[in-house]
Design a protein around this motif. Sequence first.
Motif, short mmCIF file in Angstrom:
data_model
loop_
_atom_site.label_atom_id
_atom_site.label_comp_id
_atom_site.label_asym_id
_atom_site.label_seq_id
_atom_site.Cartn_x
_atom_site.Cartn_y
_atom_site.Cartn_z
N SER A 157 25.27 81.82 66.39
CA SER A 157 23.59 81.62 66.51
C SER A 157 22.67 81.38 67.57
CB SER A 157 23.75 80.82 65.30
OG SER A 157 24.12 79.02 65.79
N VAL A 158 23.42 80.68 68.38
CA VAL A 158 22.76 81.11 70.04
C VAL A 158 21.98 81.95 70.81
CG1 VAL A 158 22.35 79.13 72.17
CG2 VAL A 158 23.38 77.87 69.88
N GLY A 178 33.48 88.40 71.28
CA GLY A 178 35.56 88.56 70.64
C GLY A 178 35.01 89.65 70.08
N LYS A 182 31.91 93.49 67.20
CA LYS A 182 30.87 92.20 67.54
C LYS A 182 29.36 92.81 68.31
CE LYS A 182 32.15 87.35 66.21
NZ LYS A 182 32.53 86.89 66.35
N TYR A 198 35.90 89.50 75.74
CA TYR A 198 36.29 89.01 76.56
C TYR A 198 37.86 88.60 76.16
CZ TYR A 198 36.20 84.50 73.38
OH TYR A 198 36.88 84.23 71.96
N PHE A 275 22.69 70.12 78.81
CA PHE A 275 21.20 70.00 78.67
C PHE A 275 21.42 69.81 77.10
CE2 PHE A 275 20.20 73.55 75.89
CZ PHE A 275 20.99 74.49 76.27
N VAL A 277 19.14 69.50 73.77
CA VAL A 277 18.56 70.14 72.63
C VAL A 277 17.09 68.96 72.17
CG1 VAL A 277 19.42 70.65 70.23
CG2 VAL A 277 17.46 71.97 70.95
N ASN A 325 32.66 84.61 61.57
CA ASN A 325 30.70 84.69 61.95
C ASN A 325 29.73 85.63 63.01
OD1 ASN A 325 31.17 82.39 63.90
ND2 ASN A 325 29.23 82.25 63.91
#
Length: 334
Positions: A157-158, A178, A182, A198, A275, A277, A325
């Motif tokens: 998602s990110v 992966g 994809k 990978y 970091f 968010v 996903n």
Amino acid sequence: MEARTNRQILLVEKPTDRLAPQHFRLTQAPVPAPRDGEVLLRVRYISLDAANRAWMQGATYRAAVESGTVMAGAALAEVIEARADGFAPGDLVFADTGWQDYAALPARQLLKLPKVTPLTHLLSVYGIAGLTAYFGLLHVGRPQVGETVVVSAAAGSVGLLVGQIGKIKGCRVVGIAGGREKCDWLTDALGFDAAVDYKAGNLFQALKAAAPQGIDVYFDNVGGDILEACLAQMNLRGRIACCGAVSQYDRTPAGHGPRGVPGLLVVKRLVMQGFIVTDYFKEREAALADLQSWVAAGKLKVQEDVIDGLENTPRALIGLLAGENRGKRMVRVG
Ligand SMILES: NC(=O)c1ccc[n+]([C@@H]2O[C@H](COP(=O)([O-])OP(=O)(O)OC[C@H]3O[C@@H](n4cnc5c(N)ncnc54)[C@H](OP(=O)(O)O)[C@@H]3O)[C@@H](O)[C@H]2O)c1
């Protein structure tokens, strides 16, 4: 009034290795009654996050989740009853409700959300995922036009938003994900310049071929061996935005750190910065305005992976950790 029950998914045992269905149990409890200052919420969509598994390992940026309690997790929820100022039935909020139908929470723990169509975008591009990609890439990675940006968990998602924002900012973007399918999807559907599988082996060489000018910004979602391979190919004064460490979550104890720290940081004058968010939430409105304009202009494609039914939440998280996903995974509850 019809008696309502609250279905809940408990974490009954903390995993010592891979997360599995037997670590959870579906149970029922009465719907909680909100006290003064609290709001009763009905959960609409539960956000599935790799970090849900990390919380089982111990305290992170939040307290650890404990066995015998409702599994923690963020959700998009609707206000049913408000005993606090500023909230009314029908309002939408983002909150740590846990994996259940209803939650009564203090109003100060809720983030009120606007009504957008579709609602699910509040958990993906206009939610934590979108803001993490935006702030992590632009404020921590600070890419310049023409630079090479590499992102891992690139179909997550990110990651898929990081890559697309990198393209919007005029960079060459390489995703690491992966499986060939994809990877093809990242280049063919989302406009990444190259993608590296990978799981195919020989990551170092494949990355070198995909990023022949070296890496200026590495957005690290996974840690471990992939971080190590990227570190070795960073350009002078490159930036590494440390967002998460998915490769270390679904195992106990965590694996070893990458080689090259601090040696490569010194020699190449790299900046490696972690970091969270929320560090940047003061600038949230400006970020959301940018994200909205890019979505409206068709420059930023949103990919969501919605699974139905509270009872399927454990399997949805286990599958996410295994890479099932594409984009933001969430569970539709009610
Ligand atoms: N710092 C913050 O404020 C913040 C906020 C939100 C999220 N995060 C972090 O951001 C990262 C990405 O989250 P997300 O929500 O985008 O991910 P996601 O959609 O939950 O996807 C996770 C992906 O990670 C990949 N993965 C699983 N095991 C892996 C391994 N051993 N090595 C490499 N990749 C692996 C899988 O895809 P493949 O098929 O490609 O393996 C999986 O689809 C996580 O580390 C999360 O904790 C940080």
